[in-house]
Design an enzyme around this catalytic site. Structure first.
Site, short mmCIF file in Angstrom:
data_model
loop_
_atom_site.label_atom_id
_atom_site.label_comp_id
_atom_site.label_asym_id
_atom_site.label_seq_id
_atom_site.Cartn_x
_atom_site.Cartn_y
_atom_site.Cartn_z
N GLN A 11 0.83 -1.20 0.00
CA GLN A 11 0.00 0.00 0.00
C GLN A 11 0.87 1.25 0.00
O GLN A 11 1.90 1.31 0.64
CB GLN A 11 -0.90 -0.01 1.25
CG GLN A 11 -2.22 0.64 1.03
CD GLN A 11 -3.27 0.18 2.04
OE1 GLN A 11 -3.27 -0.96 2.45
NE2 GLN A 11 -4.15 1.07 2.43
N SER A 90 4.41 -6.26 2.83
CA SER A 90 3.09 -6.11 3.43
C SER A 90 2.01 -6.67 2.49
O SER A 90 2.02 -7.85 2.18
CB SER A 90 2.84 -4.64 3.79
OG SER A 90 1.64 -4.49 4.50
N LEU A 91 1.11 -5.84 2.01
CA LEU A 91 0.09 -6.28 1.05
C LEU A 91 0.70 -7.04 -0.13
O LEU A 91 0.10 -7.98 -0.65
CB LEU A 91 -0.68 -5.06 0.54
CG LEU A 91 -1.58 -5.28 -0.68
CD1 LEU A 91 -2.79 -6.11 -0.30
CD2 LEU A 91 -1.99 -3.96 -1.29
N GLN A 249 1.12 -11.69 9.98
CA GLN A 249 1.63 -10.49 9.30
C GLN A 249 0.88 -9.22 9.70
O GLN A 249 1.46 -8.14 9.77
CB GLN A 249 1.54 -10.70 7.78
CG GLN A 249 2.25 -9.63 6.97
CD GLN A 249 1.52 -9.31 5.68
OE1 GLN A 249 0.33 -9.02 5.69
NE2 GLN A 249 2.23 -9.36 4.58
#
Length: 310
Positions: A11, A90-91, A249
């Site tokens: 993101q 992350s994402l 996560q």
């Protein structure tokens, strides 16, 4: 023979109009059609035309970045690209899991929309915050977070992005107190981030519970190539271990510096960033300048990336 890894952004890489000059590519267009069918709305239109406020809603941003990344990866794959490993920030880990055959694209798109919504709902607006801290040692940041946290007002180190760049996450009051301390300790910069949810910290436990329940409903496979996961900074292939890491996560830090260093230690020489923008290229260079680098987000960068991986 050179060893490559594909890495996928998270993101913050989104922008209205991204992939505009890539949409004529047949593979890219087909990927957006699949996303639209899975989501039940026109993601391509929001990606190209906005409005920006809509694209920046977490539950829209996450499918938008995933779709762009998977589309670009499929284009590379069609050109014969086969990485030795994948990782995502992350994402971006969800894009990596699609690339490694762990989750289908349709399931992943729906999953990250739900993830974004669950993250949004886990902490009321205005309660949480995130900020980037530049120019301090990791341990100093961890120690300050511990020192300023109280029982009901806590902050944690959330993203270890590069040496000297760490993102913190937690309750807004604790984040503000930590930023004062970082400034007093000589941080080069402290930058509050415009986010709607405090990611990668224990405040996301409710979202993690929602995600775990959803993961139990979909087909998940062992990885066809190693996936270097955020929470361990090491490669996994077994689906049970990957599911566990994916749930954790949301509440644990992104260990990107260690991930890149581990990829290099395992013989990877070049990192290809697959998806909008080139945020990871910048981070990766600051982690290790000796690693080769390329990104793919349009026809021009595709041509350059193909030269690198030839």
């Amino acid at each position: 023979m050179k060893k490559f890894a594909a890495v996928f952004p998270g993101q913050g890489s989104q922008s209205v109009g991204m992939f505009a000059d890539f949409m004529d590519n047949e593979i890219v267009a087909k990927t957006y059609e699949e996303a639209n069918a899975a989501l039940g709305y026109d993601l391509k239109d929001i990606t190209l035309n906005g409005p920006e406020a809509e694209l920046n809603k977490t539950e829209v941003t996450q499918p938008a970045i995933l779709t762009a990344s998977v589309a670009a990866y499929r284009v590379l794959e069609a050109k014969g690209f086969k990485p030795e490993a994948v990782a995502g920030h992350s994402l971006g880990e969800y894009s990596a899991l699609v690339a490694a055959g762990v989750i289908s694209f349709a399931d992943a798109v729906k999953l990250v929309r739900l993830r974004g919504k669950a993250m949004q709902e886990a902490v009321p607006a205005g309660v949480g915050a995130m900020a980037a801290v530049l120019g301090l040692e990791d341990q100093v940041i961890v120690d300050v977070c511990n020192e300023v946290s109280t029982e009901d007002d806590k902050v944690w180190a959330a993203n270890f992005n590069t040496p000297g760049q760490v993102v913190i996450s937690g309750n807004k009051g604790a984040v503000d107190r930590a930023l004062e301390q970082f400034t007093a300790k000589g941080a080069k910069r402290v930058v509050p981030l415009a986010v709607s949810a405090p990611s990668h910290c224990p405040l996301m436990q409710k979202a993690a519970d929602v995600l775990k329940a959803e993961l139990s409903k979909i087909q998940i496979n062992d990885a066809s190539i190693p996936v270097y996961v955020n929470v361990l900074a090491k490669p996994l292939t077994k689906k049970e271990e990957i599911i566990d890491a994916l749930v954790k996560q949301l509440t644990m830090p992104v260990r990107w510096v260690e991930t890149v260093n581990q990829l290099k230690a395992d013989g990877v020489e070049t990192l290809i960033e697959v998806g909008p923008n080139k945020v990871l290229c910048g981070l990766n260079r600051r982690i290790d300048k000796t690693l080769g680098s390329a990104n793919i987000c349009n026809e021009e960068t595709l041509a350059k990336a193909l030269e690198v991986i030839a």
